[in-house]
Design a protein around this motif. Structure first.
Motif, PDB file in Angstrom:
ATOM      1  N   PHE B 136      -0.776   8.520  15.288  1.00 27.94           N
ATOM      2  CA  PHE B 136      -1.280   8.346  13.787  1.00 27.94           C
ATOM      3  C   PHE B 136      -0.798   8.999  13.249  1.00 27.94           C
ATOM      4  O   PHE B 136      -1.010   9.420  12.355  1.00 27.94           O
ATOM      5  N   SER B 138       2.747  11.672  11.939  1.00 31.10           N
ATOM      6  CA  SER B 138       3.365  11.510  11.332  1.00 31.10           C
ATOM      7  C   SER B 138       4.917  11.481  12.320  1.00 31.10           C
ATOM      8  O   SER B 138       5.557  12.216  12.244  1.00 31.10           O
ATOM      9  N   MET B 140       7.219  10.097  10.134  1.00 32.91           N
ATOM     10  CA  MET B 140       8.420   9.962   9.800  1.00 32.91           C
ATOM     11  C   MET B 140       9.454  11.722   9.843  1.00 32.91           C
ATOM     12  O   MET B 140      10.261  11.816  10.087  1.00 32.91           O
ATOM     13  N   PHE B 251      16.895   7.733   8.319  1.00 35.43           N
ATOM     14  CA  PHE B 251      17.528   9.015   8.856  1.00 35.43           C
ATOM     15  C   PHE B 251      18.473   9.138   9.952  1.00 35.43           C
ATOM     16  O   PHE B 251      18.981  10.046   9.905  1.00 35.43           O
TER      17      PHE B 251
ATOM     18  N   ASP C 206      -0.448   9.869   6.817  1.00 35.69           N
ATOM     19  CA  ASP C 206       0.753   9.691   7.398  1.00 35.69           C
ATOM     20  C   ASP C 206       1.149   8.239   6.878  1.00 35.69           C
ATOM     21  O   ASP C 206       1.935   8.704   6.910  1.00 35.69           O
ATOM     22  N   PHE C 208       3.298   7.022   4.121  1.00 39.80           N
ATOM     23  CA  PHE C 208       4.368   7.145   3.279  1.00 39.80           C
ATOM     24  C   PHE C 208       4.205   6.082   2.297  1.00 39.80           C
ATOM     25  O   PHE C 208       4.852   6.100   0.946  1.00 39.80           O
ATOM     26  N   TRP C 212       4.120   5.497  -1.828  1.00 38.79           N
ATOM     27  CA  TRP C 212       5.489   5.439  -2.667  1.00 38.79           C
ATOM     28  C   TRP C 212       5.385   4.331  -3.528  1.00 38.79           C
ATOM     29  O   TRP C 212       5.720   4.772  -5.135  1.00 38.79           O
ATOM     30  N   PHE C 213       5.275   3.202  -2.295  1.00 39.62           N
ATOM     31  CA  PHE C 213       5.808   2.091  -3.538  1.00 39.62           C
ATOM     32  C   PHE C 213       4.342   2.070  -5.195  1.00 39.62           C
ATOM     33  O   PHE C 213       4.561   1.654  -6.165  1.00 39.62           O
ATOM     34  N   PRO C 222       3.042  13.546   2.008  1.00 36.91           N
ATOM     35  CA  PRO C 222       4.122  12.738   2.602  1.00 36.91           C
ATOM     36  C   PRO C 222       5.580  11.613   2.389  1.00 36.91           C
ATOM     37  O   PRO C 222       6.093  11.943   2.274  1.00 36.91           O
ATOM     38  N   LEU C 226       9.164  12.952   2.038  1.00 38.94           N
ATOM     39  CA  LEU C 226      10.330  11.758   2.236  1.00 38.94           C
ATOM     40  C   LEU C 226      11.493  12.136   1.016  1.00 38.94           C
ATOM     41  O   LEU C 226      12.511  12.173   1.070  1.00 38.94           O
TER      42      LEU C 226
END
Lengths: 362, 309, 271
Positions: B136, B138, B140, B251, C206, C208, C212-213, C222, C226
């Motif tokens: 849950f 982060s 990214m 990434f 958490d 994103f 974002w959309f 987040p 990004l």
């Protein structure tokens, strides 16, 4: 009818595929201690739930204090119940549990705390008020549940096998306590149990149910001595049932011929009759004598000892009488002199007036 | 008795059992479930189900001068299905997801076994916390961290150079991509399997060992069959997560070659080709649904056979 | 090979595997945290010396501050609504039987299983038709659709321990069904409600891609990260990352503290 406090009027409950209560009628007097008994699934718990409004009847009516309960939801009935699981609220302290019904009645904080504490003290839990439920023993929890049900001063208390989770010693103590409370409060208790001993110790009247119908109501000793049918006789346990055909009448007695012999039974329970009948002889009414001695008297069977069961100072001796099991209950001192080795033969005698002719099935 | 029966009122079925909502016990107004249920139902319908249904609808629409227009045409479907970039991305994404699923299971099964049967209660609780937290938190950022660690001038290569060797091209290939995806899938898969192992009756294992079963046989004949369902669930979850992931390809490989998720975002970003992006989305969802149903079927099928023996 | 030796080797292998996985999970988090204090612009070895300049730069960045505020609002809003809806869904599942119950359960449970790239696109396409996109509220609405699934799971688990007698007992003591809900069911579920509040906040904090959309110009933290990541190497990222990491780990830890999920009672009972 008129002095009944609670009336069940053709009360009926069907579930999908199960007819739990089949149109029963019952009057309960104010202040009476009633025990609803019967094997599991007989409808006794359902009847209690119907009384409390936790289930809706599918027919008939319940009147409490002359008022029909039809359409009145559980929370407006004031028919508190002590649950088999106790159903105490685990997230509340002892005193908060007892306060709960007062809180629901919107009674002020100070007043309800005072009344809850009074009840806790009355039941000897004054020092436990702030504890959590999980910190209490089984007996203490039982008392909390009772205090919670009585704190609103109801005129009726429902109890659903409240003692079944306790050990034997505690159960007897709680019985005494319940009996004392009932006398002190003078309110109606409706007590569901499958344990004969509890019903006998507590109830003014027992209501024996089977398969959704009432089999018999009456004082415990009457139901025990004078069962209305074979089911009641068997349910009450320590009874021997003997069957045969009516061979003739002698005054108020009936002579019965059966595979086990010839018997004389008083006909007071049913003024019959012809054909096949059964009678009951309670296990504690039977006397034992050596089979070697001759005796052509009536009301006697002969059987072999199968085994003995000890419960305290009371002993139950099991006999095989021509393939039928007979039970004889004796105090220890009464049989000290007898040799009850399995296989030994004995005569089993009883007084004619102690036999109880079962009413014939319709 | 007969008197009572004769005077019994006709039995009517309880109203509560006829209604849509049947309480497990009555005495509760039927409005309560509706009051409680409607907001949830409405919310999930509007913000979850409707968008997905609309996604399917849009696949048949057209874009004219940068605007969506309702239509019923299979153009978008044929364009996408027969486009080489899509086919390549589909094959590549599938290949990546299958590899990731296999790697996840290879690592997760022994790890879950060790956590369940070899760690003390305290360590086991700690391990579970250690697995729940990354699920849950982060994802990214953690992928970005891997990027730093694996980059040409990153930590690993710096260490290698310090040892006097040449740096390795770690970033940008299948290796880096799988590192990223495993970051996502491994904790979830291990958790599912640990929970399944903890549901096994330990007496069963001990009984088998008492009967002279060797540990390896116990694992093969007692443990594996009991966690069969969970294994399929862990596998299909790993497949789902790696198949749809957007961040790791972005990434770890710089979107080269692109996966389906990358393709979707790019298609939307460049030139508002919504209908075509939707086609890709719908195809992905169909594949995921198939994989789940298949895993469910395989997991269940054997259980019935075992039960029938 | 003697049995003892092979057992020992297998044990060593198992513990090594666990250690390796622990390292694999911990490494990225540690890297972010450690290099946020590194004076170098590019995070690598050797360490460029301790510095708080990047943290400072983060606090001075207005865009990051705005994004943080947005994340806070979205997280809070999502946590509150998802917990309420999750409770309602869990209670209905526990308490009632009705036609379409499975479908209802799926509608709540499935959203987290749909890849966010697809879900984000679908949500944007649909919400823009309703004129509902490009706002913080839109992000909350979409995050709730996902987070309710977790909230329901946690609360339903707790309700599994809720004795079937407690509600009737409350009615029996004079509580109406609605009063029972608030005086008995909700207090009983309190730990699970707290857990689902924090977990929903973590899920939202958490996420994103959907943000974002559908968020338009309203960036959550987040999303800001990004966007920073897709630009040039920016040492601020490690500093924000550390903050985000600490917040989300704390949220999850608090949530876990209040759930009854333990490492299996069955497995522990005999050991």
């Amino acid at each position: 009818m008129s002095d009944a406090f609670v009336t069940l009027d053709h009360l009926d409950k069907r579930y999908a595929g199960h007819h739990a209560v089949k149109g029963i009628n019952l009057d309960i007097k104010s202040g009476e201690f009633i025990a609803l008994m019967g094997p599991s699934g007989c409808g006794k718990s359902t009847t209690l739930r119907l009384l409390a409004g936790l289930d809706e009847p599918t027919g008939g009516d319940i009147r409490i204090g002359g008022r029909s309960m039809s359409g009145i939801p559980a929370f407006q009935r004031d028919t508190p119940m002590v649950w088999q699981s106790l159903a105490l609220f685990p997230f509340l302290s002892v005193v908060e549990n007892v306060e709960f019904p007062l809180r629901m009645k919107k009674i002020g904080k100070i007043e309800r705390r005072k009344r809850a504490m009074e009840w806790l003290e009355r039941l000897g839990l004054g020092t436990m008020a702030e504890r959590g439920i999980s910190q209490l023993s089984g007996g203490q929890r039982q008392r909390v549940a009772i205090a919670r049900s009585l704190v609103t001063q109801p005129s009726i208390l429902l109890l659903d096998e409240p003692l079944s989770a306790l050990d034997a010693h505690l159960r007897v103590r709680m019985q005494t306590e319940l009996s004392r409370l009932h006398k002190e409060l003078g309110i109606t208790f409706v007590y569901v149990t499958h344990a004969q001993s509890e019903a006998f110790a507590l109830a003014d009247r027992i209501v024996l149910m089977n398969d959704g119908t009432i089999q018999q109501t009456g004082r415990p000793q009457d139901v025990y001595r004078e069962p209305a049918n074979a089911f009641v006789a068997e349910f009450m346990g320590m009874n021997n049932i003997v069957s045969g055909n009516v061979a003739g009448h002698e005054g108020t007695d009936v002579r019965i011929d059966g595979p086990l012999g010839r018997f004389t039974v008083p006909a007071k329970s049913s003024p019959t009759s012809e054909g096949k009948v059964s009678f009951v002889i309670a296990a504690d009414r039977v006397t034992l004598s050596d089979a070697a001695k001759d005796g052509g008297a009536a009301n006697r069977v002969t059987g072999n000892v199968i085994g003995i069961e000890f419960v305290g100072s009371t002993q139950t001796i099991f006999f095989d009488v021509d393939g039928q099991e007979f039970r004889v209950q004796k105090q220890q001192h009464e049989i000290d002199a007898l040799d009850l080795t399995p296989g030994r033969r004995f005569d089993l005698n009883w007084q004619p007036q102690h036999a109880w002719l079962l009413p014939q099935a319709a | 008795m007969t008197d009572i029966e004769a005077s019994m009122p006709p039995v009517k079925a309880p109203a509560t059992e006829r209604g849509l909502f049947r309480a497990r016990y009555t005495a509760s107004p039927a409005t309560m479930p509706v009051m409680l249920g409607l907001p949830v139902l409405a919310w999930q319908l509007v913000f979850f189900a409707a968008p997905l249904v609309f996604l399917i609808v849009v696949t048949f629409w057209k874009v004219r001068s940068f605007r969506l227009e309702p239509d019923f045409s299979f153009d978008n479907w044929t364009k996408i299905i027969f486009s080489v970039p899509f086919q390549r991305a589909l094959a590549y994404t599938g290949e990546v997801a299958v590899l990731c699923t296999a790697l996840t299971l290879i690592v997760a099964l022994p790890a879950a076994y060790t956590i369940s049967f070899r760690l003390s209660q305290k360590l086991r609780d700690l391990a579970i916390t250690f697995l729940i937290v990354p699920v849950f938190s982060s994802y990214m950022l953690r992928i970005y961290a891997w990027q730093i660690v694996l980059s040409p001038d990153g930590i690993v290569n710096s260490l290698i150079r310090m040892a006097g060797l040449d740096g390795l091209p770690l970033l940008g290939g299948q290796f880096a991509l799988q590192v990223g995806l495993l970051t996502l899938t491994l904790p979830v898969a291990i958790l599912i399997l640990v929970l399944a192992f903890s549901g096994i009756d330990r007496n069963l294992v001990e009984a088998a060992e008492n009967l002279g079963c060797r540990r390896s046989k116990v694992i093969l004949h007692v443990l594996m069959p009991s966690i069969r369902n969970a294994t399929f669930l862990a596998g299909s979850t790993a497949f789902l997560m790696s198949f749809g992931d957007y961040i790791s390809p972005l990434f770890m490989t710089g979107s080269k070659p692109p996966t389906l998720s990358i393709l979707i975002v790019d298609t939307v970003k460049s030139g508002s080709q919504w209908p075509r992006a939707s086609v890709i989305g719908v195809i992905m969802l169909a594949i995921l649904a198939l994989v789940f149903l298949l895993a469910n079927f395989l997991g269940r099928d054997r259980k019935i056979q075992a039960g029938g023996k | 090979m003697p049995a003892n030796l092979s057992t020992a080797l297998s044990r060593i292998g198992q513990y090594t595997l666990i250690a390796a996985i622990a390292l694999f999970i911990a490494t990225p988090m540690l890297v972010i945290a450690v290099f946020s204090f590194d004076a170098n612009r590019f995070p690598t070895i050797p360490w460029g010396g301790f510095s708080l300049q990047w943290h400072q730069a983060v606090f001075e960045d207005a865009m990051i501050r705005d994004a943080f505020l947005n994340s806070l609002i979205v997280g809070l809003g999502t946590a509150i609504i998802a917990t309420l809806l999750g409770f309602a869904a869990a209670y209905i599942d526990y308490r009632y039987m009705f036609r379409g119950k499975t479908l209802f359960g799926l509608l709540v449970a499935i959203p987290p299983a749909v890849p966010v790239s697809i879900l984000g696109m679908a949500m944007l396409a649909f919400l823009s038709r309703l004129g509902l996109f490009g706002s913080v509220e839109a992000i909350i609405a979409c995050h709730v659709a996902i987070a309710t699934s977790f909230a329901m799971a946690i609360i339903r688990l707790r309700l599994g321990e809720f004795s079937r007698d407690l509600e009737p007992a409350a009615w029996n003591l004079g509580a109406s069904p609605v009063a029972t809900l608030f005086t008995v069911v909700v207090p009983f579920c309190k730990p699970a409600l707290i857990a689902s509040f924090f977990l929903s906040a973590a899920v939202s904090f958490d996420e994103f891609l959907i943000a974002w959309f559908v968020g338009g110009v309203n960036e959550t933290l987040p999303v800001r990260i990004l966007n920073l990541l897709q630009g040039q190497v920016n040492p601020k990222i490690n500093a924000i990352g550390t903050i985000v990491l600490i917040i989300s780990v704390l949220l999850v830890l608090v949530a876990q503290r209040f759930t009854s999920v333990r490492a299996g009672k069955a497995a522990s009972s005999s050991s």
